[in-house]
Design a protein around this motif. Structure first.
Motif, PDB file in Angstrom:
ATOM      1  N   PHE A  38      69.214  37.338   5.495  1.00 58.43           N
ATOM      2  CA  PHE A  38      69.573  38.104   6.687  1.00 58.43           C
ATOM      3  C   PHE A  38      68.371  38.900   7.205  1.00 58.43           C
ATOM      4  O   PHE A  38      68.159  39.007   8.421  1.00 58.43           O
ATOM      5  N   ARG A  39      67.593  39.469   6.317  1.00 54.65           N
ATOM      6  CA  ARG A  39      66.434  40.258   6.738  1.00 54.65           C
ATOM      7  C   ARG A  39      65.426  39.387   7.482  1.00 54.65           C
ATOM      8  O   ARG A  39      64.877  39.788   8.515  1.00 54.65           O
ATOM      9  N   VAL A  40      65.180  38.173   6.958  1.00 54.41           N
ATOM     10  CA  VAL A  40      64.270  37.246   7.632  1.00 54.41           C
ATOM     11  C   VAL A  40      64.816  36.876   9.005  1.00 54.41           C
ATOM     12  O   VAL A  40      64.097  36.871  10.019  1.00 54.41           O
ATOM     13  N   ALA A  41      66.109  36.567   9.071  1.00 48.97           N
ATOM     14  CA  ALA A  41      66.723  36.128  10.320  1.00 48.97           C
ATOM     15  C   ALA A  41      66.739  37.240  11.364  1.00 48.97           C
ATOM     16  O   ALA A  41      66.441  37.009  12.545  1.00 48.97           O
ATOM     17  N   ILE A  42      67.075  38.464  10.955  1.00 46.95           N
ATOM     18  CA  ILE A  42      67.152  39.576  11.908  1.00 46.95           C
ATOM     19  C   ILE A  42      65.789  39.866  12.515  1.00 46.95           C
ATOM     20  O   ILE A  42      65.655  40.027  13.741  1.00 46.95           O
ATOM     21  N   ARG A  43      64.770  39.961  11.672  1.00 53.34           N
ATOM     22  CA  ARG A  43      63.455  40.330  12.211  1.00 53.34           C
ATOM     23  C   ARG A  43      62.892  39.258  13.145  1.00 53.34           C
ATOM     24  O   ARG A  43      62.004  39.526  13.947  1.00 53.34           O
ATOM     25  N   ASN A  44      63.441  38.024  13.042  1.00 57.81           N
ATOM     26  CA  ASN A  44      63.009  36.949  13.927  1.00 57.81           C
ATOM     27  C   ASN A  44      64.008  36.672  15.051  1.00 57.81           C
ATOM     28  O   ASN A  44      63.928  35.643  15.715  1.00 57.81           O
ATOM     29  N   HIS A  45      64.960  37.588  15.245  1.00 56.91           N
ATOM     30  CA  HIS A  45      65.943  37.505  16.336  1.00 56.91           C
ATOM     31  C   HIS A  45      66.688  36.166  16.332  1.00 56.91           C
ATOM     32  O   HIS A  45      66.890  35.546  17.381  1.00 56.91           O
ATOM     33  N   TYR A  46      67.117  35.767  15.148  1.00 55.27           N
ATOM     34  CA  TYR A  46      67.936  34.561  15.023  1.00 55.27           C
ATOM     35  C   TYR A  46      69.394  34.990  15.181  1.00 55.27           C
ATOM     36  O   TYR A  46      70.079  35.321  14.218  1.00 55.27           O
ATOM     37  N   GLN A  92      56.778  36.342  11.076  1.00 51.43           N
ATOM     38  CA  GLN A  92      57.314  35.594  12.201  1.00 51.43           C
ATOM     39  C   GLN A  92      57.367  34.107  11.861  1.00 51.43           C
ATOM     40  O   GLN A  92      56.350  33.518  11.484  1.00 51.43           O
ATOM     41  N   ILE A  93      58.549  33.508  11.978  1.00 53.31           N
ATOM     42  CA  ILE A  93      58.696  32.061  11.868  1.00 53.31           C
ATOM     43  C   ILE A  93      59.545  31.595  13.043  1.00 53.31           C
ATOM     44  O   ILE A  93      60.220  32.389  13.707  1.00 53.31           O
ATOM     45  N   SER A  94      59.510  30.290  13.327  1.00 57.40           N
ATOM     46  CA  SER A  94      60.124  29.782  14.542  1.00 57.40           C
ATOM     47  C   SER A  94      61.637  29.687  14.440  1.00 57.40           C
ATOM     48  O   SER A  94      62.204  29.646  13.345  1.00 57.40           O
ATOM     49  N   GLN A  95      62.278  29.616  15.608  1.00 60.25           N
ATOM     50  CA  GLN A  95      63.723  29.443  15.649  1.00 60.25           C
ATOM     51  C   GLN A  95      64.122  28.099  15.027  1.00 60.25           C
ATOM     52  O   GLN A  95      65.166  27.987  14.381  1.00 60.25           O
ATOM     53  N   GLU A  96      63.283  27.085  15.212  1.00 63.27           N
ATOM     54  CA  GLU A  96      63.559  25.774  14.632  1.00 63.27           C
ATOM     55  C   GLU A  96      63.546  25.848  13.109  1.00 63.27           C
ATOM     56  O   GLU A  96      64.397  25.235  12.439  1.00 63.27           O
ATOM     57  N   GLN A  97      62.590  26.583  12.551  1.00 63.69           N
ATOM     58  CA  GLN A  97      62.528  26.729  11.098  1.00 63.69           C
ATOM     59  C   GLN A  97      63.722  27.520  10.573  1.00 63.69           C
ATOM     60  O   GLN A  97      64.294  27.190   9.525  1.00 63.69           O
ATOM     61  N   LEU A  98      64.117  28.554  11.297  1.00 60.35           N
ATOM     62  CA  LEU A  98      65.286  29.326  10.900  1.00 60.35           C
ATOM     63  C   LEU A  98      66.553  28.476  10.946  1.00 60.35           C
ATOM     64  O   LEU A  98      67.400  28.539  10.044  1.00 60.35           O
ATOM     65  N   LEU A  99      66.678  27.670  11.995  1.00 59.26           N
ATOM     66  CA  LEU A  99      67.836  26.798  12.124  1.00 59.26           C
ATOM     67  C   LEU A  99      67.895  25.794  10.979  1.00 59.26           C
ATOM     68  O   LEU A  99      68.972  25.513  10.431  1.00 59.26           O
ATOM     69  N   GLU A 100      66.735  25.262  10.592  1.00 57.51           N
ATOM     70  CA  GLU A 100      66.693  24.309   9.481  1.00 57.51           C
ATOM     71  C   GLU A 100      67.171  24.957   8.178  1.00 57.51           C
ATOM     72  O   GLU A 100      67.989  24.391   7.448  1.00 57.51           O
ATOM     73  N   LEU A 101      66.669  26.153   7.885  1.00 56.63           N
ATOM     74  CA  LEU A 101      67.092  26.853   6.676  1.00 56.63           C
ATOM     75  C   LEU A 101      68.590  27.133   6.704  1.00 56.63           C
ATOM     76  O   LEU A 101      69.289  26.963   5.696  1.00 56.63           O
ATOM     77  N   ASP A 102      69.074  27.564   7.865  1.00 55.32           N
ATOM     78  CA  ASP A 102      70.476  27.937   7.994  1.00 55.32           C
ATOM     79  C   ASP A 102      71.389  26.726   7.811  1.00 55.32           C
ATOM     80  O   ASP A 102      72.359  26.764   7.035  1.00 55.32           O
ATOM     81  N   GLU A 103      71.084  25.646   8.507  1.00 53.37           N
ATOM     82  CA  GLU A 103      71.970  24.484   8.468  1.00 53.37           C
ATOM     83  C   GLU A 103      71.880  23.720   7.159  1.00 53.37           C
ATOM     84  O   GLU A 103      72.871  23.181   6.670  1.00 53.37           O
ATOM     85  N   ARG A 104      70.681  23.676   6.555  1.00 50.82           N
ATOM     86  CA  ARG A 104      70.521  22.872   5.351  1.00 50.82           C
ATOM     87  C   ARG A 104      70.990  23.601   4.098  1.00 50.82           C
ATOM     88  O   ARG A 104      71.530  22.993   3.179  1.00 50.82           O
ATOM     89  N   PHE A 105      70.821  24.925   4.064  1.00 48.91           N
ATOM     90  CA  PHE A 105      71.079  25.642   2.807  1.00 48.91           C
ATOM     91  C   PHE A 105      72.175  26.699   2.911  1.00 48.91           C
ATOM     92  O   PHE A 105      72.576  27.258   1.887  1.00 48.91           O
ATOM     93  N   ALA A 106      72.660  27.010   4.108  1.00 50.02           N
ATOM     94  CA  ALA A 106      73.762  27.964   4.295  1.00 50.02           C
ATOM     95  C   ALA A 106      73.541  29.235   3.472  1.00 50.02           C
ATOM     96  O   ALA A 106      74.432  29.701   2.759  1.00 50.02           O
ATOM     97  N   LEU A 107      72.339  29.797   3.586  1.00 51.02           N
ATOM     98  CA  LEU A 107      71.989  30.956   2.762  1.00 51.02           C
ATOM     99  C   LEU A 107      72.866  32.162   3.077  1.00 51.02           C
ATOM    100  O   LEU A 107      73.148  32.984   2.201  1.00 51.02           O
ATOM    101  N   GLY A 108      73.310  32.280   4.332  1.00 48.24           N
ATOM    102  CA  GLY A 108      74.150  33.411   4.696  1.00 48.24           C
ATOM    103  C   GLY A 108      75.527  33.365   4.088  1.00 48.24           C
ATOM    104  O   GLY A 108      76.230  34.373   4.031  1.00 48.24           O
TER     105      GLY A 108
END
Length: 598
Positions: free
Chosen positions: A528-536, A500-516
């Motif tokens: 995607f696996r990290v994001a799905i299990r954390n309901h991002y 479990q990690i926070s929505q803020e941390q997920l947003l930071e990873l997504d916006e800064r690194f565009a991993l998807g």
């Protein structure tokens, strides 16, 4: 410690009806027509066989599944009596052919049906070229869905084939392939070395050929061919490294076919023509270890092979180990260490959810679907065992053992017990002070990992762990922190984050690194696996596009399972409804069962 072994006949293949103990098919001659309009192969196969000495068996038993048998004759055209046995969902049906005295060959006229799990037919919109495409996937027991044969790795065969199609295309098979297109559209193939039946393969479509070295070429759809050739240009260096330890390459050529995205595996080691997923083409050679893996199978898997699916670890464990050796030789020790760490991580993840009786090297699946053998124990625990042997013996002595093992069993299908007896008569005799039989048996028959197991280490993961720890404490991931990170560092980072990690941390990873949006499917899937299990939820659109574009089971299965576990039932069903027809038939069957209990 004593290890209880089930009372099974370990030399018997419980996933085949074939009576190979009394009659053994040795050669196939195929004459096939590819009909893209009706989506079937039709023609005949001649099967040449020998009876075991002193055996007067008068029935030849073959494996079939979803085949339409039209007629069966001897080589002179005289009809033979035959019948089909009771159908099994997994194994198909036994085809029993009555044999008059003196018969050593039969001709079976047949055609495939829409239920052939071993064949995938793609429409134009599903390919880069816009033209129809066909490819097979015979492993583990799907060859019987496009050829009536003794579909067991025990029965190695040679083959020849004549294949034509009702549309202009190139046809390729797991044999030596023609460099030039035949003027008459009839493709001819010869495989003169005995090979396991699950390595029989065929593909047809708009396929170009690009030479990579004197004994290697890439076959691919035109838009992909040159890209793939550049990505895999190091194949000759890999081959030379492998030969220096394992002995001469036995199959003359090592060509590679890059399949459309619906191919369900990373690669398939078909002799002379490895099948590869396009997801390996990352542009930076970061995922070419899969190519090294399929190449290593040319020795461990194609040359020395498993006798039954229980023994698959003999193929995959030694091959996974030697893949790491090739990567080390061609791309450096640090790259090899990183990949070994990821291998160990995959194994730990599967150990957490797998019942202990399943955590042995020989798979206890005599009554189960043989696809269950393809797990992390078959690959990664078995690889760790081989690394253990290398560490105990020392690399020079282990390499000598490995080469003698391959030479001893070349073109032979063996069981786990064959390997144990060989090891007892060789390395346990010459190195009694380094490895004991008890240790050998604990690794092979014991559950989980031995207590003496030493986990692998990587010299460069320290700064990844440090960066992850600081980020979780609230410090940003700066470019300075990420300098020098390879694909494997990102994979390690994503796979070792807390559940479990926070929505803020997920947003930071997504916006800064565009991993998807990464062109590297490994990174995208792990993110995607990290994001799905954390309901991002912002990631769901990218997940849908990914699952509709890529059919590799390594990515598809875990992502659908993450959606299921996270409670995205409505989204799961919508995505699967859209993507299902683009998946390989064998993967569709597995997903239907896993996701919908069908």
């Amino acid at each position: 410690m004593d290890f209880v072994m089930h009372q099974w006949d370990n030399r018997h293949d419980y996933h085949s009806f074939a009576n190979t103990d009394s009659i053994r098919v040795t050669h196939l001659s195929l004459d096939l027509a590819i009909d893209f309009d009706t989506r079937c192969l039709q023609g005949c196969v001649r099967l040449d066989f020998v009876r075991k000495e002193g055996d007067a068996a008068d029935v030849l038993v073959l494996d079939t599944r979803a085949l339409a048998i039209k007629s069966i004759t001897d080589v002179h055209g005289q009809p033979l009596d035959w019948g089909l046995g009771q159908a099994s969902e997994i194994l198909g049906q036994a085809l029993e052919i009555m044999l008059p005295n003196g018969i050593t060959s039969v001709l079976v006229h047949y055609h495939t049906t829409e239920d052939a799990e071993g064949l995938q037919w793609l429409d134009g919109p599903q390919t880069q070229s816009g033209k129809p495409y066909l490819f097979s996937q015979s492993q583990p027991v799907n060859a019987r869905s496009w050829i009536p044969l003794q579909d067991t790795p025990k029965a190695r065969v040679t083959f020849d084939a004549r294949v034509r199609a009702n549309q202009p295309c190139r046809v390729v098979m797991s044999a030596l392939n023609q460099a030039d297109m035949p003027a008459d559209g009839v493709f001819e193939f010869v495989m003169d070395k005995p090979m396991p039946t699950h390595l029989l393969a065929i593909a047809a479509g708009q396929i170009d050929r690009v030479p990579v070295s004197e004994r290697s070429a890439v076959f691919a759809e035109p838009a992909m061919a040159s890209l793939a050739a550049r990505e895999f240009e190091d194949i000759e260096a890999m081959m030379q490294m492998a030969e220096s330890i394992l002995g001469p390459y036995a199959w003359e050529r090592y060509d590679m076919l890059i399949l459309p995205p619906s191919f369900p595996f990373g690669g398939m080691e078909n002799p002379c023509l490895a099948f590869l997923t396009p997801t390996l083409i990352a542009g930076d050679k970061s995922l070419v270890s899969t190519v090294a893996h399929e190449l290593a199978h040319s020795w461990t898997g194609n040359l020395v092979s498993n006798a039954t699916w229980r023994d698959l670890w003999l193929n995959e464990g030694f091959t996974t180990y030697f893949t790491n050796r090739i990567v080390e030789a061609v791309y450096g020790r640090e790259q090899a260490q990183l990949e070994l760490m990821l291998e160990y991580g995959r194994l730990k993840e599967e150990m957490a959810g797998m019942p202990l009786p399943r955590q042995t090297l020989p798979a206890n699946l005599q009554q189960d679907d043989p696809n269950a053998a393809f797990n992390r124990f078959t690959y990664d625990k078995a690889s760790m065992f081989v690394h253990f042997l290398e560490a105990r013996l020392g690399r020079p002595d282990f390499d000598a053992f490995l080469r003698s093992y391959i030479e001893h069993y070349a073109f032979v299908a063996i069981t786990t017990e064959d390997f144990v007896e060989y090891a007892k008569g060789t390395l346990l005799q010459t190195h009694p002070d380094k490895v004991t039989e008890a240790e050998l048996r604990e690794w092979i028959y014991g559950e989980g990992l031995p207590a003496t197991f030493m986990p692998p280490m990587s010299e460069s993961l320290g700064w990844v762990i440090e960066s992850m720890t600081e980020w979780l404490e609230g410090h940003p991931l700066t470019p300075e922190r990420l300098f020098g990170w390879r694909v494997q560092h990102w994979q390690f980072f994503l796979n070792n984050l807390p559940e479990q990690i926070s929505q803020e941390q997920l947003l930071e990873l997504d916006e800064r690194f565009a991993l998807g949006s990464s062109g590297n499917a490994e990174i995208a899937c792990d993110w995607f696996r990290v994001a799905i299990r954390n309901h991002y939820d912002p990631v769901l659109e990218q997940v849908e596009a990914f699952l509709c574009r890529i059919g590799r089971a390594k990515f598809v299965r875990p992502l659908f399972l993450e959606l299921q576990i996270a409670g995205y039932r409505q989204e799961l069903e919508a995505i699967y409804h859209r993507a299902r027809e683009s998946y390989h038939p064998s993967l569709r069957v597995q997903l239907d069962r896993i996701l919908f209990n069908e």
